[in-house]
Design a protein around this motif. Sequence first.
Motif, PDB file in Angstrom:
ATOM      1  N   SER A  94       0.824  -0.438   0.158  1.00  0.00           N
ATOM      2  CA  SER A  94      -0.093   0.256   0.057  1.00  0.00           C
ATOM      3  C   SER A  94       1.001   1.431  -0.068  1.00  0.00           C
ATOM      4  O   SER A  94       1.598   1.383  -0.024  1.00  0.00           O
ATOM      5  N   GLU A  95       0.268   2.201  -0.271  1.00  0.00           N
ATOM      6  CA  GLU A  95       1.332   3.797  -0.326  1.00  0.00           C
ATOM      7  C   GLU A  95       1.946   4.039   1.470  1.00  0.00           C
ATOM      8  O   GLU A  95       2.788   4.759   1.699  1.00  0.00           O
ATOM      9  N   ASP A  96       0.944   3.769   2.285  1.00  0.00           N
ATOM     10  CA  ASP A  96       1.561   3.762   3.612  1.00  0.00           C
ATOM     11  C   ASP A  96       2.727   3.096   3.920  1.00  0.00           C
ATOM     12  O   ASP A  96       3.613   3.261   4.163  1.00  0.00           O
ATOM     13  N   GLN A  97       2.453   1.406   3.290  1.00  0.00           N
ATOM     14  CA  GLN A  97       3.530   0.528   3.445  1.00  0.00           C
ATOM     15  C   GLN A  97       4.873   1.218   2.750  1.00  0.00           C
ATOM     16  O   GLN A  97       5.600   1.046   2.971  1.00  0.00           O
ATOM     17  N   PHE A  98       4.203   1.580   1.395  1.00  0.00           N
ATOM     18  CA  PHE A  98       5.658   2.040   0.319  1.00  0.00           C
ATOM     19  C   PHE A  98       6.999   3.153   0.668  1.00  0.00           C
ATOM     20  O   PHE A  98       7.648   3.374   1.000  1.00  0.00           O
ATOM     21  N   LYS A  99       5.766   4.576   1.529  1.00  0.00           N
ATOM     22  CA  LYS A  99       6.565   5.191   2.391  1.00  0.00           C
ATOM     23  C   LYS A  99       7.677   5.346   2.691  1.00  0.00           C
ATOM     24  O   LYS A  99       8.384   5.953   2.057  1.00  0.00           O
ATOM     25  N   PRO A 100       7.562   4.694   3.893  1.00  0.00           N
ATOM     26  CA  PRO A 100       8.682   4.473   4.019  1.00  0.00           C
ATOM     27  C   PRO A 100      10.107   3.903   3.682  1.00  0.00           C
ATOM     28  O   PRO A 100      11.728   4.489   3.757  1.00  0.00           O
ATOM     29  N   LEU A 101       9.768   2.659   2.691  1.00  0.00           N
ATOM     30  CA  LEU A 101      10.643   2.561   2.529  1.00  0.00           C
ATOM     31  C   LEU A 101      10.934   4.011   0.896  1.00  0.00           C
ATOM     32  O   LEU A 101      12.138   3.575   1.034  1.00  0.00           O
ATOM     33  N   ARG A 102      10.222   4.660   0.310  1.00  0.00           N
ATOM     34  CA  ARG A 102      10.748   4.877  -0.895  1.00  0.00           C
ATOM     35  C   ARG A 102      11.608   6.069  -0.136  1.00  0.00           C
ATOM     36  O   ARG A 102      12.623   6.785  -0.249  1.00  0.00           O
ATOM     37  N   LEU A 103      11.362   6.443   1.770  1.00  0.00           N
ATOM     38  CA  LEU A 103      12.131   7.992   2.330  1.00  0.00           C
ATOM     39  C   LEU A 103      13.108   7.261   2.568  1.00  0.00           C
ATOM     40  O   LEU A 103      14.062   8.265   1.995  1.00  0.00           O
ATOM     41  N   MET A 104      13.288   5.707   3.094  1.00  0.00           N
ATOM     42  CA  MET A 104      14.311   5.782   2.985  1.00  0.00           C
ATOM     43  C   MET A 104      15.890   5.834   1.995  1.00  0.00           C
ATOM     44  O   MET A 104      16.789   4.982   2.075  1.00  0.00           O
ATOM     45  N   ASN A 105      14.948   5.325   0.657  1.00  0.00           N
ATOM     46  CA  ASN A 105      16.197   5.606  -0.579  1.00  0.00           C
ATOM     47  C   ASN A 105      15.839   7.310  -1.093  1.00  0.00           C
ATOM     48  O   ASN A 105      16.321   7.025  -2.033  1.00  0.00           O
ATOM     49  N   GLY A 106      15.551   8.171  -0.109  1.00  0.00           N
ATOM     50  CA  GLY A 106      15.615   9.579  -0.177  1.00  0.00           C
ATOM     51  C   GLY A 106      14.286   9.667  -1.112  1.00  0.00           C
ATOM     52  O   GLY A 106      14.190  11.470  -1.881  1.00  0.00           O
ATOM     53  N   LEU A 107      13.185   9.442  -1.558  1.00  0.00           N
ATOM     54  CA  LEU A 107      12.459   9.752  -2.689  1.00  0.00           C
ATOM     55  C   LEU A 107      11.382  10.500  -1.946  1.00  0.00           C
ATOM     56  O   LEU A 107      10.530   9.566  -1.102  1.00  0.00           O
ATOM     57  N   TYR A 108      10.704  11.301  -1.529  1.00  0.00           N
ATOM     58  CA  TYR A 108       9.705  12.070  -1.372  1.00  0.00           C
ATOM     59  C   TYR A 108       9.054  12.558  -2.127  1.00  0.00           C
ATOM     60  O   TYR A 108       9.291  12.805  -3.557  1.00  0.00           O
ATOM     61  N   LEU A 109       7.192  12.327  -2.472  1.00  0.00           N
ATOM     62  CA  LEU A 109       6.575  13.334  -2.997  1.00  0.00           C
ATOM     63  C   LEU A 109       6.710  14.576  -2.567  1.00  0.00           C
ATOM     64  O   LEU A 109       5.937  14.522  -1.708  1.00  0.00           O
ATOM     65  N   GLN A 110       6.608  15.902  -3.361  1.00  0.00           N
ATOM     66  CA  GLN A 110       6.697  17.511  -3.046  1.00  0.00           C
ATOM     67  C   GLN A 110       5.672  17.737  -4.144  1.00  0.00           C
ATOM     68  O   GLN A 110       4.469  16.603  -4.107  1.00  0.00           O
ATOM     69  N   LEU A 111       5.215  19.234  -3.966  1.00  0.00           N
ATOM     70  CA  LEU A 111       3.884  19.489  -4.308  1.00  0.00           C
ATOM     71  C   LEU A 111       3.673  19.085  -5.868  1.00  0.00           C
ATOM     72  O   LEU A 111       2.518  18.696  -6.374  1.00  0.00           O
ATOM     73  N   HIS A 112       4.804  18.449  -6.846  1.00  0.00           N
ATOM     74  CA  HIS A 112       4.339  19.420  -8.243  1.00  0.00           C
ATOM     75  C   HIS A 112       5.148  17.461  -8.899  1.00  0.00           C
ATOM     76  O   HIS A 112       4.944  17.366 -10.113  1.00  0.00           O
ATOM     77  N   ALA A 113       6.356  17.541  -7.727  1.00  0.00           N
ATOM     78  CA  ALA A 113       6.344  16.057  -8.423  1.00  0.00           C
ATOM     79  C   ALA A 113       7.152  14.967  -7.614  1.00  0.00           C
ATOM     80  O   ALA A 113       7.565  15.363  -6.425  1.00  0.00           O
ATOM     81  N   TYR A 114       7.701  13.925  -7.726  1.00  0.00           N
ATOM     82  CA  TYR A 114       8.910  13.752  -6.971  1.00  0.00           C
ATOM     83  C   TYR A 114      10.081  14.180  -6.868  1.00  0.00           C
ATOM     84  O   TYR A 114      10.693  14.973  -7.764  1.00  0.00           O
ATOM     85  N   MET A 115      10.961  14.414  -5.436  1.00  0.00           N
ATOM     86  CA  MET A 115      12.080  14.376  -5.609  1.00  0.00           C
ATOM     87  C   MET A 115      13.087  13.409  -4.529  1.00  0.00           C
ATOM     88  O   MET A 115      12.610  12.680  -3.366  1.00  0.00           O
ATOM     89  N   LEU A 116      13.816  13.398  -5.658  1.00  0.00           N
ATOM     90  CA  LEU A 116      15.332  12.675  -4.888  1.00  0.00           C
ATOM     91  C   LEU A 116      16.160  13.443  -4.179  1.00  0.00           C
ATOM     92  O   LEU A 116      16.710  13.843  -4.939  1.00  0.00           O
ATOM     93  N   ARG A 117      16.476  12.706  -3.242  1.00  0.00           N
ATOM     94  CA  ARG A 117      17.979  13.541  -2.234  1.00  0.00           C
ATOM     95  C   ARG A 117      19.407  12.671  -2.484  1.00  0.00           C
ATOM     96  O   ARG A 117      18.607  11.061  -1.524  1.00  0.00           O
TER      97      ARG A 117
END
Lengths: 145, 542
Positions: free
Chosen positions: B32-55
């Motif tokens: 689910s998005e709730d399950q995926f969110k912490p995983l993508r965050l720990m790979n530096g991938l945020y969802l911003q206002l207009h697009a994904y941001m990669l840190r």
Amino acid sequence: MAEVQFRFRNDELVEDAMVTVDAFGQQANASAVRIEPGDEPRDLLPHLERLRLVEVNFPAFTDGRGLSAARILREAGYAGELRAVGDVLVDQLAALRRCGFDAFAPEVPLNEDDARAALARWPAAYQPAADGRAPLWALRHGQGA
Amino acid sequence: MYVYDQFDQAMVDARVAEFRDQVRRRLEGHLSEDQFKPLRLMNGLYLQLHAYMLRVAIPYGTLNSAQMRMLGQIAAKYDRGYGHFTTRQNIQYNWIRLEDAGDILADLASVGMHAIQTSGNCIRNTTSDQWAGAAADEVADPRPYAELIRQWSTFHPEFCALPRKFKMAVIAAEADRAAMRLHDIGIRLVKNAAGELGAQFYVGGGMGRTPMIAPPIRDWVPIDQFITYCEACLRVYNRHGRRDNKYKARIKILVHELGAAEYTRQVEEEFAHLLSQGIEPPAAELARIAAQFTDPPFETGLPDSMDLADPAFARWVRVNVSGHKAPGYAVVTVSLKPAGGIPGDASAAQIELLADLARDHGFDELRVTHTQNVVLPHVRKADLYAIWQRLEATGMGSANIDRIGDIIACPGLDYCSLANARSIPVAQAISARMAAREDEIGELKLKISGCINACGHHHAGHIGILGVDRKGVENYQLLLGGSEGADCSLGTITGPGFDEEGIVGAVETATEVYLARREAGERFLDTYRRIGMAPFKEALYG
């Protein structure tokens, strides 16, 4: 109660009655205990010799307190079953194993293939934990065995 | 600098494979998005206002020219041609497509880079002094110790679901160029009378909505126990940090609520236990790492004098060039803060030019600063003119380091879904308005955040600006008197906020009070500390 889906032990599955950490000290014949996130795992240390099963509940996978609880018990020498229950997901399995868990009873059963892949993912580990795996620095300096 | 061995490379490669698999499972609906969110965050991938941001992580801000070149190529290939250097010495791309993320991570892995733990509730990229290895005032190069922390904290199984994010900094000088005491753990390396190295620990600092300066909790941890001490600090936090309210979940709240003495007592108890657990990497591992941070082969007998006949060059040397421990060499800070520009932004071409300069003139080494600039740490003074000309030609010749135009700004409401107000246009307006007066004003650190989370470090600015939402209108509060340095302090709000135009005028007014009241040798901050808030309030609101 959820079924044990993965188990990395050769002894028989423990099905003893589960008590809380608070009750465990008073119940001299109890051999299985369930740890909730806020519980003090060190309260169990005086009773390790009669413990056969420790179940650690993860009400939410984002609450990592159970990871510390598991390591603390392994560091104290607990060798019985350490079972993760609750919101246990594929992508937490590797960390749970490293912290000493050797049985998993997820609330929602996991896809077997995904789970096996996740458990086999990491070629090594950077730091020592509770799984006996030699950290990278030990491999680099010839201490890995 | 540190180069991956086959073990490091295998770990990063495994991470890329893991993330590709996670994306697949998300797309197939297993996550689910709730399950995926912490995983993508720990790979530096945020969802911003207009697009994904990669840190992307730049460990302790150090990188080589091949890595910098790759950062430029990623900007060109996957972003809209820009990268944005951040206050954690990282770089982020604001226009990323989720389906490209796996390929970007694979490109990064090809030059020993990654986005591991650049976000999420885990130990983040450890920062350090951008002059490490070049500064004359350090007792040791802090980077080998930061690298030890990188390895220890990477995929740490016990600390991958902390109450909240966790930031660490390591410095090795009295001067603090890394805002060390505004971190969850700040470490200063020190030497004792016997010449042995140890670590001072400061725990529980941070900015955000409840800014705190970290109290010292131990004056001396023997250097061969400092990873174990970190582990003890983290375990106490993981077990007892608040999880009932995300705004009270940082370690600063735990240390504050327990009191530094009680927190320290618990850490000491855990530390005593962990010392028997074989946590600490052996001296041989530290030696292996330290051997990769030895000095580059500096030439001897180089001249220290330069031809400063060109006044624009002379000004840049005065402002952007700093002393180096080796005779004939200098540290160059390249400003990514042109007047009217976006602080910390660099185009793909600029990033590649920085890589060229490091290759041609800088022993292949670069640093990113927490003030969102880039450092060439080891350049011959004889090469400075050629370097400056190439920077000038590409819009990176601004002579304004630590001046009012050298602004830290968060992405703000132009990009960030948390922001209440825009930061970038305010920074642009201030730097454009004040550019001509930078020399007259001298050192003045201005920092802007677009919301209370304080990513733009407004609490620590000599002048800070906090954007808030006031009944649907952007409003900007002004703070004075903060400092991130060894004289760490938190700014004080002047009074009612200003609108977008008004805040620019308010900054100018504050500088005029300073210019009128300063005594010889005083920086803005010194004058503020001597005369207090009242004269500024009078000028702003009187």
